[in-house]
Design an enzyme around this catalytic site. Structure first.
Site, mmCIF file in Angstrom:
data_model
loop_
_atom_site.group_PDB
_atom_site.id
_atom_site.type_symbol
_atom_site.label_atom_id
_atom_site.label_comp_id
_atom_site.label_asym_id
_atom_site.label_seq_id
_atom_site.Cartn_x
_atom_site.Cartn_y
_atom_site.Cartn_z
ATOM 1 N N ASN A 9 0.874 -1.176 0.000
ATOM 2 C CA ASN A 9 0.000 0.000 0.000
ATOM 3 C C ASN A 9 0.908 1.221 0.000
ATOM 4 O O ASN A 9 1.481 1.557 1.032
ATOM 5 C CB ASN A 9 -0.889 -0.011 1.253
ATOM 6 C CG ASN A 9 -1.673 1.290 1.403
ATOM 7 O OD1 ASN A 9 -1.808 2.053 0.441
ATOM 8 N ND2 ASN A 9 -2.181 1.551 2.598
ATOM 9 N N LYS A 11 0.216 4.191 -0.171
ATOM 10 C CA LYS A 11 -0.410 5.389 0.434
ATOM 11 C C LYS A 11 -0.216 6.580 -0.509
ATOM 12 O O LYS A 11 -0.105 6.387 -1.720
ATOM 13 C CB LYS A 11 0.162 5.666 1.816
ATOM 14 C CG LYS A 11 0.180 4.446 2.724
ATOM 15 C CD LYS A 11 0.376 4.844 4.161
ATOM 16 C CE LYS A 11 0.658 3.630 4.997
ATOM 17 N NZ LYS A 11 0.151 3.752 6.335
ATOM 18 N N HIS A 95 -9.531 1.321 4.927
ATOM 19 C CA HIS A 95 -8.237 1.546 5.598
ATOM 20 C C HIS A 95 -8.457 2.535 6.742
ATOM 21 O O HIS A 95 -9.251 3.466 6.637
ATOM 22 C CB HIS A 95 -7.216 2.097 4.596
ATOM 23 C CG HIS A 95 -5.819 2.085 5.139
ATOM 24 N ND1 HIS A 95 -5.368 3.024 6.037
ATOM 25 C CD2 HIS A 95 -4.783 1.230 4.925
ATOM 26 C CE1 HIS A 95 -4.101 2.742 6.344
ATOM 27 N NE2 HIS A 95 -3.729 1.661 5.692
ATOM 28 N N GLU A 97 -6.843 4.947 7.749
ATOM 29 C CA GLU A 97 -6.620 6.364 7.411
ATOM 30 C C GLU A 97 -7.847 6.934 6.708
ATOM 31 O O GLU A 97 -8.179 8.108 6.882
ATOM 32 C CB GLU A 97 -5.341 6.500 6.567
ATOM 33 C CG GLU A 97 -4.099 6.262 7.413
ATOM 34 C CD GLU A 97 -2.907 5.681 6.675
ATOM 35 O OE1 GLU A 97 -2.875 5.701 5.426
ATOM 36 O OE2 GLU A 97 -1.984 5.187 7.367
ATOM 37 N N GLU A 167 -5.645 -4.812 10.590
ATOM 38 C CA GLU A 167 -4.637 -3.771 10.764
ATOM 39 C C GLU A 167 -4.916 -3.000 12.055
ATOM 40 O O GLU A 167 -5.713 -2.051 12.047
ATOM 41 C CB GLU A 167 -4.674 -2.799 9.588
ATOM 42 C CG GLU A 167 -4.336 -3.416 8.249
ATOM 43 C CD GLU A 167 -3.669 -2.415 7.320
ATOM 44 O OE1 GLU A 167 -2.638 -2.750 6.763
ATOM 45 O OE2 GLU A 167 -4.184 -1.289 7.179
HETATM 46 C C1 PEP Z 1 -0.868 0.250 5.808
HETATM 47 O O1 PEP Z 1 -0.822 1.377 5.357
HETATM 48 O O2 PEP Z 1 -1.795 -0.493 5.473
HETATM 49 C C2 PEP Z 1 0.166 -0.204 6.717
HETATM 50 C C3 PEP Z 1 0.058 -1.390 7.262
HETATM 51 O O3 PEP Z 1 1.201 0.661 6.942
HETATM 52 P P1 PEP Z 1 2.613 0.320 7.634
HETATM 53 O O4 PEP Z 1 3.086 -0.990 7.049
HETATM 54 O O5 PEP Z 1 3.499 1.464 7.253
HETATM 55 O O6 PEP Z 1 2.371 0.217 9.096
#
Ligand code: PEP
Length: 258
Positions: A9, A11, A95, A97, A167
């Site tokens: 991902n 982002k 997600h 975010e 997550e």
């Molecule tokens: C994500 O954005 O889904 C994520 C898991 O980020 P990170 O691996 O940077 O914690």
């Protein structure tokens, strides 16, 4: 046995030149890695570039979100139909975010999930609790509620055509990874929830772990019985890290149950 999947991902990161450099470094190495599936979920403006770069490669393309609406007067929105046109196999929905910064509610996430499915793609549904929720002992309540919204909107069978990503919000981008045991416990709980309705489907649905997965911790996480790979944020932007995580998934022997 469920196939392992590692999805990057990116982002809101990247540039035309930077993406090309990252893919030039990662794709040749990934071409020879057997035993797991790989994907990258990229910002909308780069879908065409990355679609082109992934032609003939074993890495699939994904989007990071879609609008819940089909089309029309939704300035700034990008529909599931649009991302499907770029050959996306996956689209992330829910997600943390998107939930925390952009206000996606469980109901909106459920609409997005349905839109992704309707256009023939596989939703990667993110669920997870905040630190306060974990410390308050309501992790299971939170992830069950997030999952239930999808089942209510699309039915249990839809989960069989999706990927779930657990997550924990406190682990995303913080460098604080859930221990393999913490991840396994929530993954097993999610699978049990699905099994209560459809045991066969529960056995099939891939459940990824996401939250500060790195080359150094991926193998231990992927060895857990119900961890079927990872959703990788920051480390997916570093070719060597992403390659190592993908190799860890391909080499995961399974199966530690707690
Ligand atoms: C994500 O954005 O889904 C994520 C898991 O980020 P990170 O691996 O940077 O914690």
């Amino acid at each position: 046995m469920r196939a392992k999947l590692v999805a990057g991902n990116w982002k809101m990161n990247g540039s035309l030149a930077g993406n090309q450099a990252l893919l030039n470094a990662a794709l040749p190495a990934l071409a020879s890695v057997r035993g797991a599936d790989f994907a990258v979920c990229v910002p909308f403006p780069y879908l065409a570039q990355v679609q082109q770069a992934l032609r003939g490669q074993k890495v699939a393309l994904g989007a990071q979100d879609v609008c819940q609406f089909e089309g029309g007067a939704y300035t700034g929105g990008v529909s599931a139909a649009m991302v499907a046109e770029f050959g996306c196999r996956y689209a992330i929905v829910g997600h943390s975010e998107r939930r925390s910064v952009f206000g996606d509610t469980d109901e909106v996430v459920a609409e997005k999930f349905a839109a992704v499915m309707q256009h023939g793609m596989t939703p990667i549904l993110c669920v997870g609790e905040t630190l306060a929720e974990r410390e308050g002992g309501v992790t299971e309540t939170v992830v069950a509620r997030q999952l239930e919204a999808i089942v209510k909107r699309s039915g249990i069978a839809a989960l069989g055509k999706s990927v779930i990503a657990y997550e924990p919000v406190w682990a995303i981008g913080t460098g604080r990874t859930a221990t393999p045991e913490q991840a396994q416990a929530v993954h097993a709980y999610l699978r049990t929830r699905v099994a209560a309705v459809d045991p066969r489907l529960a056995d099939q649905v891939p459940i990824l772990y996401g939250g500060s997965v790195k080359a150094g911790n991926a193998a231990q996480l992927f060895a857990m019985a119900d961890v079927d790979g990872g959703l990788i944020g920051g480390a997916s932007l570093v070719a060597d890290e992403f390659i190592a995580i993908c190799r860890a998934a391909a080499g995961a022997k399974d199966k530690v149950t707690i």
